[in-house]
Design a protein around this motif. Structure first.
Motif, mmCIF file in Angstrom:
data_model
loop_
_atom_site.group_PDB
_atom_site.id
_atom_site.type_symbol
_atom_site.label_atom_id
_atom_site.label_comp_id
_atom_site.label_asym_id
_atom_site.label_seq_id
_atom_site.Cartn_x
_atom_site.Cartn_y
_atom_site.Cartn_z
ATOM 1 N N ARG A 333 35.402 36.755 34.120
ATOM 2 C CA ARG A 333 35.626 35.393 33.657
ATOM 3 C C ARG A 333 35.003 34.409 34.633
ATOM 4 N NH1 ARG A 333 36.435 37.291 29.589
ATOM 5 N NH2 ARG A 333 38.188 37.111 28.133
ATOM 6 N N ASN A 334 34.551 33.268 34.092
ATOM 7 C CA ASN A 334 33.954 32.233 34.926
ATOM 8 C C ASN A 334 34.991 31.604 35.848
ATOM 9 O OD1 ASN A 334 31.404 32.515 33.795
ATOM 10 N ND2 ASN A 334 31.842 31.033 32.159
ATOM 11 N N VAL A 335 34.504 30.989 36.893
ATOM 12 C CA VAL A 335 35.335 30.240 37.836
ATOM 13 C C VAL A 335 34.778 28.826 37.888
ATOM 14 C CG1 VAL A 335 36.146 30.081 40.223
ATOM 15 C CG2 VAL A 335 35.765 32.323 39.184
ATOM 16 N N LEU A 339 36.383 24.792 42.216
ATOM 17 C CA LEU A 339 37.056 25.769 43.065
ATOM 18 C C LEU A 339 36.054 26.468 43.976
ATOM 19 C CD1 LEU A 339 40.003 28.037 42.292
ATOM 20 C CD2 LEU A 339 37.981 29.089 43.284
ATOM 21 N N LEU A 340 34.904 26.832 43.417
ATOM 22 C CA LEU A 340 33.888 27.511 44.231
ATOM 23 C C LEU A 340 33.394 26.609 45.360
ATOM 24 C CD1 LEU A 340 31.831 29.243 41.403
ATOM 25 C CD2 LEU A 340 33.355 30.355 43.056
ATOM 26 N N LYS A 341 33.243 25.317 45.044
ATOM 27 C CA LYS A 341 32.788 24.370 46.061
ATOM 28 C C LYS A 341 33.819 24.237 47.173
ATOM 29 C CE LYS A 341 31.186 19.591 46.552
ATOM 30 N NZ LYS A 341 30.934 18.295 45.844
ATOM 31 N N ARG A 342 35.081 24.185 46.787
ATOM 32 C CA ARG A 342 36.152 24.056 47.780
ATOM 33 C C ARG A 342 36.223 25.326 48.630
ATOM 34 N NH1 ARG A 342 41.564 20.674 46.626
ATOM 35 N NH2 ARG A 342 39.916 19.406 45.704
ATOM 36 N N LEU A 343 36.073 26.502 48.006
ATOM 37 C CA LEU A 343 36.094 27.751 48.748
ATOM 38 C C LEU A 343 34.926 27.798 49.735
ATOM 39 C CD1 LEU A 343 37.132 30.620 49.266
ATOM 40 C CD2 LEU A 343 35.764 31.397 47.317
ATOM 41 N N GLU A 360 35.012 44.139 51.515
ATOM 42 C CA GLU A 360 34.171 44.265 50.323
ATOM 43 C C GLU A 360 34.977 44.223 49.029
ATOM 44 O OE1 GLU A 360 31.932 47.797 50.755
ATOM 45 O OE2 GLU A 360 30.814 47.084 52.512
ATOM 46 N N HIS A 361 36.275 44.480 49.100
ATOM 47 C CA HIS A 361 37.102 44.511 47.890
ATOM 48 C C HIS A 361 37.153 43.169 47.182
ATOM 49 C CE1 HIS A 361 38.447 48.508 48.857
ATOM 50 N NE2 HIS A 361 38.869 48.105 50.039
ATOM 51 N N TYR A 362 36.936 42.070 47.919
ATOM 52 C CA TYR A 362 37.072 40.731 47.340
ATOM 53 C C TYR A 362 35.722 40.114 46.979
ATOM 54 C CZ TYR A 362 41.778 41.045 49.355
ATOM 55 O OH TYR A 362 43.052 41.444 49.681
ATOM 56 N N GLU A 363 34.695 40.944 46.782
ATOM 57 C CA GLU A 363 33.341 40.418 46.611
ATOM 58 C C GLU A 363 33.242 39.429 45.459
ATOM 59 O OE1 GLU A 363 28.723 41.979 46.118
ATOM 60 O OE2 GLU A 363 30.382 43.405 46.239
ATOM 61 N N TYR A 364 33.846 39.720 44.305
ATOM 62 C CA TYR A 364 33.791 38.826 43.141
ATOM 63 C C TYR A 364 35.150 38.187 42.843
ATOM 64 C CZ TYR A 364 29.298 41.067 42.363
ATOM 65 O OH TYR A 364 28.021 41.531 42.509
ATOM 66 N N GLU A 365 36.113 38.428 43.699
ATOM 67 C CA GLU A 365 37.470 37.930 43.435
ATOM 68 C C GLU A 365 37.687 36.612 44.201
ATOM 69 O OE1 GLU A 365 39.395 42.338 42.644
ATOM 70 O OE2 GLU A 365 39.899 41.275 44.486
ATOM 71 N N TYR A 366 37.046 35.564 43.647
ATOM 72 C CA TYR A 366 37.047 34.276 44.340
ATOM 73 C C TYR A 366 38.435 33.631 44.364
ATOM 74 C CZ TYR A 366 32.028 34.951 43.920
ATOM 75 O OH TYR A 366 30.759 35.474 43.991
ATOM 76 N N TYR A 367 39.214 33.911 43.344
ATOM 77 C CA TYR A 367 40.577 33.370 43.352
ATOM 78 C C TYR A 367 41.358 33.913 44.538
ATOM 79 C CZ TYR A 367 39.875 31.596 38.599
ATOM 80 O OH TYR A 367 39.418 30.911 37.500
ATOM 81 N N ARG A 368 41.240 35.217 44.762
ATOM 82 C CA ARG A 368 41.956 35.822 45.891
ATOM 83 C C ARG A 368 41.497 35.218 47.211
ATOM 84 N NH1 ARG A 368 42.540 42.382 45.035
ATOM 85 N NH2 ARG A 368 44.763 42.344 44.537
ATOM 86 N N ARG A 369 40.187 35.053 47.353
ATOM 87 C CA ARG A 369 39.655 34.475 48.585
ATOM 88 C C ARG A 369 40.199 33.061 48.783
ATOM 89 N NH1 ARG A 369 33.408 36.185 49.663
ATOM 90 N NH2 ARG A 369 33.671 38.438 49.452
ATOM 91 N N PHE A 370 40.233 32.310 47.669
ATOM 92 C CA PHE A 370 40.709 30.935 47.776
ATOM 93 C C PHE A 370 42.185 30.903 48.176
ATOM 94 C CE2 PHE A 370 42.401 26.979 45.904
ATOM 95 C CZ PHE A 370 41.595 26.059 46.565
ATOM 96 N N SER A 432 41.241 25.933 37.078
ATOM 97 C CA SER A 432 40.174 26.916 36.882
ATOM 98 C C SER A 432 40.664 28.085 36.026
ATOM 99 C CB SER A 432 39.672 27.424 38.230
ATOM 100 O OG SER A 432 38.613 28.332 38.057
ATOM 101 N N LEU A 433 41.862 28.555 36.298
ATOM 102 C CA LEU A 433 42.422 29.631 35.475
ATOM 103 C C LEU A 433 42.606 29.177 34.032
ATOM 104 C CD1 LEU A 433 45.096 31.023 37.967
ATOM 105 C CD2 LEU A 433 43.165 32.321 37.039
ATOM 106 N N ALA A 434 43.180 27.977 33.846
ATOM 107 C CA ALA A 434 43.452 27.477 32.500
ATOM 108 C C ALA A 434 42.171 27.243 31.723
ATOM 109 C CB ALA A 434 44.266 26.189 32.587
ATOM 110 N N ASP A 435 41.120 26.787 32.399
ATOM 111 C CA ASP A 435 39.847 26.500 31.723
ATOM 112 C C ASP A 435 39.095 27.757 31.328
ATOM 113 O OD1 ASP A 435 40.365 23.840 32.002
ATOM 114 O OD2 ASP A 435 38.937 23.493 33.639
ATOM 115 N N ASN A 436 39.494 28.899 31.893
ATOM 116 C CA ASN A 436 38.740 30.129 31.676
ATOM 117 C C ASN A 436 39.627 31.256 31.156
ATOM 118 O OD1 ASN A 436 35.905 29.461 32.847
ATOM 119 N ND2 ASN A 436 37.340 28.702 34.399
ATOM 120 N N GLU A 437 40.376 30.916 30.084
ATOM 121 C CA GLU A 437 41.225 31.867 29.369
ATOM 122 C C GLU A 437 42.300 32.511 30.259
ATOM 123 O OE1 GLU A 437 37.648 32.451 29.089
ATOM 124 O OE2 GLU A 437 37.759 30.905 27.536
#
Length: 948
Positions: A333-335, A339-343, A360-370, A432-437
C-alpha cells in the motif's frame, strides 16, 4: 468437596445473568458471598486454628441474636446478648482481639469485592438485554431522552462539546488500606470476574477456586494496617496506580461508548477520534499543602516528575505494541508523502546508516520506522527537564531499556516540548493509513493512543497547589510591602519561606515543556478579594507568570469558600474581584474563565447538613448570576467528600441537582481517598463512573425534562420552595450551632466516645488531623470529624439539624404537602432527603450507646447522647413522613439488604474497639492494644464501606 462455583447447569447461570428482577437476579451475588465466606472459614481454620474460628462464630451468633431481639422490640434481651458478647471480648488478650478483628474485616473485604463484581455483572446484563438506555444515569438514556423531546442531533452534539469533566484525585486520609492490600483485592476481583464466564470446564473452575483460596491466604498473611504513617510519596504512588489499573485503558472504551450511544439515539456515524474532548484529570496529591507540613516544594517537584515519567512509560509501551502490529508495507500500500517527508527529516539526524538502526526487516515498513522515531522522541522527552530529588528518583522504578542502536536514535532526535507536536505526528500517521485503505487499522491501533495523548498530554494530570489564605496574608506582610521591591528582607519565618519557595517551584515547573501541569492555585479559607490578590502578588514575586498565553495557561487563583458565612459572601466578593480593571486583564488572558471552589466538608462541619447543602446551592446559583453580569465564564470546582457528611452520595443525582441555568458544562470534582478504589478498581467500574459524570452534565445542560410538556423533575425551583428552604436553612443553622458547634460538651463527648484520638495509630494518611493543636471544632479537619462519628455509628454530620428544621416547619398548615411536592419534583431536595436517609440507615443507636459508655462524666454523657438520640429519632420520623415510607430505605432495598447483611459482622468489631479503647484509657497503652484499635478502625470502615 464439591466446587463452590460449579452450577447445576450452565443454562441456569445464563438465566441469572438475563434476569431483570427478583431472586434470580441476586443469586450470583449470594453465591459469591457464600463461597467466599466458606473459603475464608477454611483459611481461618488452617492459618489460625479451630479455636479462633469458634470465637468468630460465637461472636457472630451473639450479635445476630442481639439484632433479632432488637427487631422484636425486646430491649432487655438485646441488652443481655450485647453484654454477654462484650464480656466475651473483654476476656480476650489484645493479640487474640487483633486476630478476631482481622477475621471479621476480611469478611467485609470479600463482601465488598462480591458486591463490586455484581455491579459489573448487572451492567453486562443490561447491555445483553439491550436496556442500557433505560439505566438511570447512562449516557444512552440521557441522549434518548433528549431526542424524545425534540433535541436534534446537531444540538445534542453542541451540548456535548460544552461538557468537560475533570476528576481531581486527592490523598485525604480516608483510604485505610495499604497499597499491597489493594493489589491483592484486585487480584481476587479479577478472579471473580473470570468465574463469571459461561461456561467454564470443571478443571478450570478448580484452578480458579484454588487461586482465590491462595489470594485469601496471602491476604491473611499480610499486614493490613500500616506499621508507619504513609508518606506523601506513598500517596503519590497509590494515585498513579489507578491509571494503570483502569484509567488508561478505560478512555478509548468510554469514547467508543459515546460514539455508540450517539448512533443508538440519533443514527450518527462518528469515530471516537472525531468526538469532542470531555475528560481531563487532575490531582492534589503532592500539591495540597494546607495543614500538611510534609508537602514541600521538593515533594511538589517530584509529584510532577513522577506523574510525567509514569505517563511516558505508558506511551512507550503503547508505541511498542504499535511497532509490533503495524506491519503495513510500502510494497502493498502507498504511504502519504507527508509521512515519508517527516520520516526523512527524522533520519537526517542520524550519524549512522538507517540499516544499522532499523535492520533489514524494516526496509519497506515505513510506518514502523516512523513509529520507532516517535517512540525515540518520547524516550528523549523522559530525560529532558528532570528535577527530581533523591527521594523522587528512588521511587521512579524502571526507566526505558533500549538496544545500543536504538539508543542512538533516542540521542539523535529532539524531545517533544509540546504535546501538539506529539499529536501532530500521530495525526500524520493516522491520515496516511486512512488515505491508503488502512482506516480500520488506524481506528484499532492509532485512535486509542491519540485519545490518550489528547487527554493526558505530556504531564498526565494537572497538579493543583493549595494553601490557606492566612499563610498568604502572613507571607505578603513579611516578605514585601510592594511587589516592585528589588530584594526580599532577611529573617523570614519558616512558613513564609515555604510559601515563597512553593511559588518558585511552580515557576520552575512551568518553564519546562508542560507549563499546563500547574494552572490552578486553590486558596483555602478564602473570604475576601485580598485573599485572591495576595496569591497573584506572591506568584509574581516567586517568578510565576500569572497571565495566560498560547504557550502557558498561567496560574489562576481559585478561591475556596468553605464556611457558611463565606459561602453567603462569595457572590459579593467575586463581583468586587471581577469588577477590578487589573483583574479583568487577567481574566481576559484566561479567555474570561474563572474557577471557584465550593467546600462541602467544612461547610457541613460549620453549619450542618441542611444549611451546607442549601448555601452551596445558593452560592452556586448566585455566583453564576454575577458571572454573567460581569462577562465571566464560571467553572465550579466541587470539593465533595466520599461520605454523605462531606458532600458524598450518588454522583449523577448530585450533578443533576445543580441549579438550572447555572452550569457552563465544565466541572471539576474531587475524588476522595476512600472512593478511589470503589470507583476506579477496574476498567468497567471506571468507565461507569466517568459515564455517570458525563451523562449527568449533559442532562444538567440540556434539561430534556424541562422541555417535555408532561415533564416533571425538571429542576425548576418554585418561589414557595425557595422560601421554605431559606427558612429551613436558618432554623437548622441556629439549632446546629447551638447544640453542636457552640456546645463544649459535644467536643468532650466526641473525643471520648470515638476513636478520633487513635487515628494516629491507624497510620491512615500523611496529613495531621488538625490544622492547629486546639480542642476547637473549627480547627479539627472535616475528615476526622466525620470519621469519628462514623466509627461510633452516629454519623452526626450527615443528619443533625435536618429533623429539627423540617419538624418545626411542619407545624404550619400545608407544609407536609409542600415537602412531598419538593420530594417528587425538586432534585436538590430529593438528593438531600435520600442522602440523609442513607446516613440514618447506616447509623445505629444501640451501638452508639455502647460507645457513649466511654465518656467519663455520666451527666455530660447523658446530656449529649439524649440530645443526639432525640434529633435522630425526630429526623427518622420526618423523613418517613415526607417520603411516605414505613421504614428507612424501603425504596432502596439493595442498600437495606447490604446493611442487614453487614451488621452481624461489623458489630463484633465495634465491641472489640470499645473494649480496647477502654483498656487503653485505663492505662493499658501497649503496642498490641493500639494495633487492635487500628485494626478495628480499618475493619469498621470496610464494613460500612466508607470512612470519612
Amino acid at each position: 468437596m464439591a466446587l463452590l462455583w460449579n452450577p447445576e447447569s450452565w443454562s441456569q447461570r445464563l438465566a441469572e445473568l438475563e434476569a431483570k428482577t427478583g431472586e434470580l437476579k441476586e443469586a450470583p451475588l449470594r453465591r459469591d458471598v457464600r463461597s467466599l465466606g466458606i473459603l475464608l472459614g477454611e483459611v481461618l481454620r488452617e492459618q489460625a486454628g479451630e479455636d479462633l474460628f469458634s470465637h468468630v462464630e460465637a461472636l457472630r451468633q451473639g450479635t445476630i441474636r442481639r439484632r433479632d431481639a432488637e427487631a422484636r422490640g425486646s430491649e432487655e434481651e438485646a441488652a443481655q446478648h450485647g453484654a454477654t458478647a462484650l464480656d466475651m471480648v473483654h476476656s480476650l488478650p489484645a493479640e487474640r482481639a487483633i486476630l478476631l478483628t482481622r477475621a471479621f474485616a476480611f469478611y467485609f473485604e470479600l463482601i465488598n469485592l462480591a458486591e463490586t463484581n455484581h455491579r459489573k455483572r448487572r451492567k453486562l446484563a443490561l447491555q445483553l438485554a439491550g436496556r442500557a438506555e433505560k439505566q438511570r444515569g447512562s449516557l444512552a438514556g440521557t441522549l434518548c431522552a433528549m431526542k424524545r423531546v425534540g433535541i436534534g442531533a446537531e444540538e445534542a452534539l453542541e451540548w456535548l462539546r460544552r461538557v468537560l469533566i475533570v476528576p481531581v484525585f486527592t490523598a485525604h486520609p480516608t483510604e485505610v488500606a495499604r497499597r499491597s492490600v489493594m493489589l491483592k483485592r484486585r487480584r481476587i476481583g479479577d478472579l471473580l470476574a473470570e468465574l463469571d464466564r459461561i461456561p467454564i470446564p470443571e478443571q478450570d473452575l478448580e484452578r480458579l477456586e484454588e487461586l482465590v483460596r491462595a489470594e485469601i491466604t496471602s491476604l491473611w498473611q499480610t499486614d493490613e494496617v500500616r506499621s508507619r504513617r504513609p508518606t506523601v510519596y506513598d500517596e503519590i504512588k497509590m494515585g498513579l496506580d489507578y491509571y494503570d489499573v483502569s484509567i488508561f485503558e478505560t478512555l478509548p472504551v468510554l469514547y467508543q461508548e459515546i460514539a455508540d450511544d450517539l448512533r443508538l439515539a440519533y443514527g450518527l456515524e462518528l469515530d471516537p477520534h472525531d468526538l469532542p474532548q470531555v475528560l481531563r484529570f487532575g490531582s492534589w496529591i503532592g500539591g495540597d499543602r494546607d495543614g500538611n507540613p510534609y508537602v514541600t516544594p521538593e515533594v511538589t517537584r517530584d509529584a510532577i516528575q513522577l506523574a510525567r515519567g509514569h505517563l511516558l512509560l505508558f506511551y512507550e509501551h503503547k508505541l511498542d505494541e504499535i511497532i509490533d502490529l503495524l506491519t503495513t508495507s510500502a510494497q502493498q500500500r502507498n504511504v502519504n508523502p507527508e509521512l515519508l517527508k517527516r520520516l526523512e527529516k527524522y533520519l537526517s539526524h542520524l550519524h549512522t546508516p538507517e540499516t544499522q538502526v532499523f535492520g533489514e526487516h524494516y526496509e519497506y515498513e515505513y510506518y514502523r520506522r516512523f513509529v520507532m522515531c516517535v517512540k525515540a522522541r518520547v524516550q528523549r522527552t523522559m530525560d529532558v527537564g528532570r528535577f527530581m530529588s533523591a527521594a523522587g528518583k528512588a521511587l521512579a522504578v524502571v526507566r526505558h531499556v533500549v538496544s545500543h542502536d536504538h539508543d542512538e536514535l533516542v540521542q539523535a532526535l529532539p524531545a517533544y516540548c509540546s504535546v501538539r507536536n506529539f499529536v501532530d505526528d500521530l495525526e500524520v500517521l493516522r491520515k496516511s493509513l486512512a488515505d491508503n485503505e488502512g482506516l480500520r487499522i488506524a481506528r484499532t491501533l492509532i485512535d486509542p493512543l491519540l485519545l490518550q495523548v489528547r487527554t493526558f498530554g505530556l504531564h498526565l494530570h494537572t497538579l493543583d497547589i493549595r494553601q490557606h489564605a492566612r499563610l498568604h496574608a502572613q507571607a505578603l506582610k513579611e516578605a514585601v510591602a510592594d511587589t516592585a521591591a528589588e530584594k526580599l528582607p532577611a529573617g523570614l519565618s519558616a512558613e513564609t519561606s515555604n510559601v515563597l519557595d512553593t511559588f518558585r517551584a511552580v515557576a520552575e515547573a512551568k518553564k519546562g515543556c508542560t507549563p499546563e501541569v500547574i494552572r490552578h492555585y486553590v486558596i483555602s479559607g478564602a473570604a475576601t478579594v485580598d485573599d485572591v490578590l495576595a496569591v497573584v502578588r506572591l506568584a509574581r514575586l516567586g517568578g510565576v507568570k500569572v497571565e495566560g498565553s498560547d504557550k502557558d495557561p498561567g496560574l489562576m487563583p481559585v478561591p475556596l469558600f468553605e464556611s457558611i458565612e463565606d459561602l453567603r459572601n462569595a457572590p459579593a466578593v467575586c463581583r468586587e474581584l471581577w469588577s477590578r480593571e487589573d483583574y479583568r486583564e487577567l481574566l481576559a488572558s484566561w479567555n474570561n474563565w474563572q474557577e471557584v471552589m465550593l467546600g462541602y466538608s467544612d461547610s457541613n462541619k460549620d453549619g450542618g447538613m441542611l444549611t451546607s447543602t442549601w448555601e452551596i446551592f445558593r452560592a452556586h446559583r448566585d455566583l453564576h448570576t454575577v458571572a454573567r453580569e460581569c462577562g465571566v465564564k464560571l467553572r465550579l470546582f466541587h470539593g465533595r467528600g466520599g461520605t454523605v457528611g462531606r458532600g458524598g452520595g450518588p454522583t449523577h443525582r448530585a450533578i443533576f441537582a445543580q441549579p438550572m441555568d447555572s452550569f457552563e458544562g465544565q466541572l471539576r470534582i474531587t475524588e476522595q481517598g476512600e472512593v478511589l478504589n470503589f470507583k476506579y478498581a477496574d476498567e468497567i467500574l471506571a468507565e461507569r463512573n466517568l459515564e455517570l459524570m458525563i451523562a449527568a452534565s449533559l442532562d444538567a445542560l440540556a434539561r430534556p425534562n424541562a422541555r417535555d410538556p408532561k415533564g416533571h423533575f425538571t429542576g425548576v425551583l418554585k418561589p414557595e420552595w425557595e422560601s421554605a428552604l431559606n427558612e429551613l436553612s436558618e432554623i437548622s443553622f441556629a439549632f446546629y450551632r447551638k447544640h453542636i458547634l457552640e456546645n463544649d460538651d459535644v467536643i468532650t463527648y466526641f473525643e471520648q466516645s470515638t476513636p478520633v484520638g487513635e487515628l494516629e495509630q491507624a497510620k491512615i494518611g500523611s496529613r495531621p488531623a488538625r490544622r492547629k493543636a486546639t480542642r476547637y471544632i473549627g480547627d479539627l479537619r472535616a475528615i476526622p470529624w466525620v470519621f469519628g462519628w462514623t466509627q461510633s455509628r452516629l454519623l452526626v454530620p450527615a443528619w443533625f439539624g435536618v429533623g429539627h428544621a423540617l419538624s418545626k416547619y411542619l407545624e404550619r398548615p400545608g407544609a407536609l404537602e409542600l415537602f412531598k411536592d419538593m420530594a417528587r419534583e425538586f432534585p436538590l431536595f430529593i438528593d438531600l432527603l435520600r442522602n440523609v436517609e442513607m446516613a440514618l440507615g447506616k447509623a445505629d443507636m444501640a451501638t452508639a450507646r455502647m460507645y457513649s459508655s466511654l465518656v467519663e462524666d455520666a451527666a455530660l454523657r447523658d446530656r449529649v447522647l439524649n440530645m443526639l438520640e432525640a434529633e435522630f429519632h425526630r429526623t427518622v420520623r420526618v423523613v418517613l413522613a415526607i417520603t411516605g415510607q414505613t421504614e428507612l430505605l424501603e425504596d432502596n432495598q439493595v442498600l437495606a439488604r447490604s446493611i442487614r447483611l453487614r451488621n452481624p459482622y461489623v458489630d463484633p468489631m465495634h465491641l472489640i474497639q470499645v473494649d480496647m479503647l477502654r483498656r487503653k484509657r485505663a492505662g493499658e497503652d501497649t503496642p498490641e492494644v493500639n494495633r487492635a484499635i487500628a485494626a478495628t478502625i480499618s475493619g469498621i470502615a470496610a464494613g460500612l464501606r466508607n470512612t470519612g
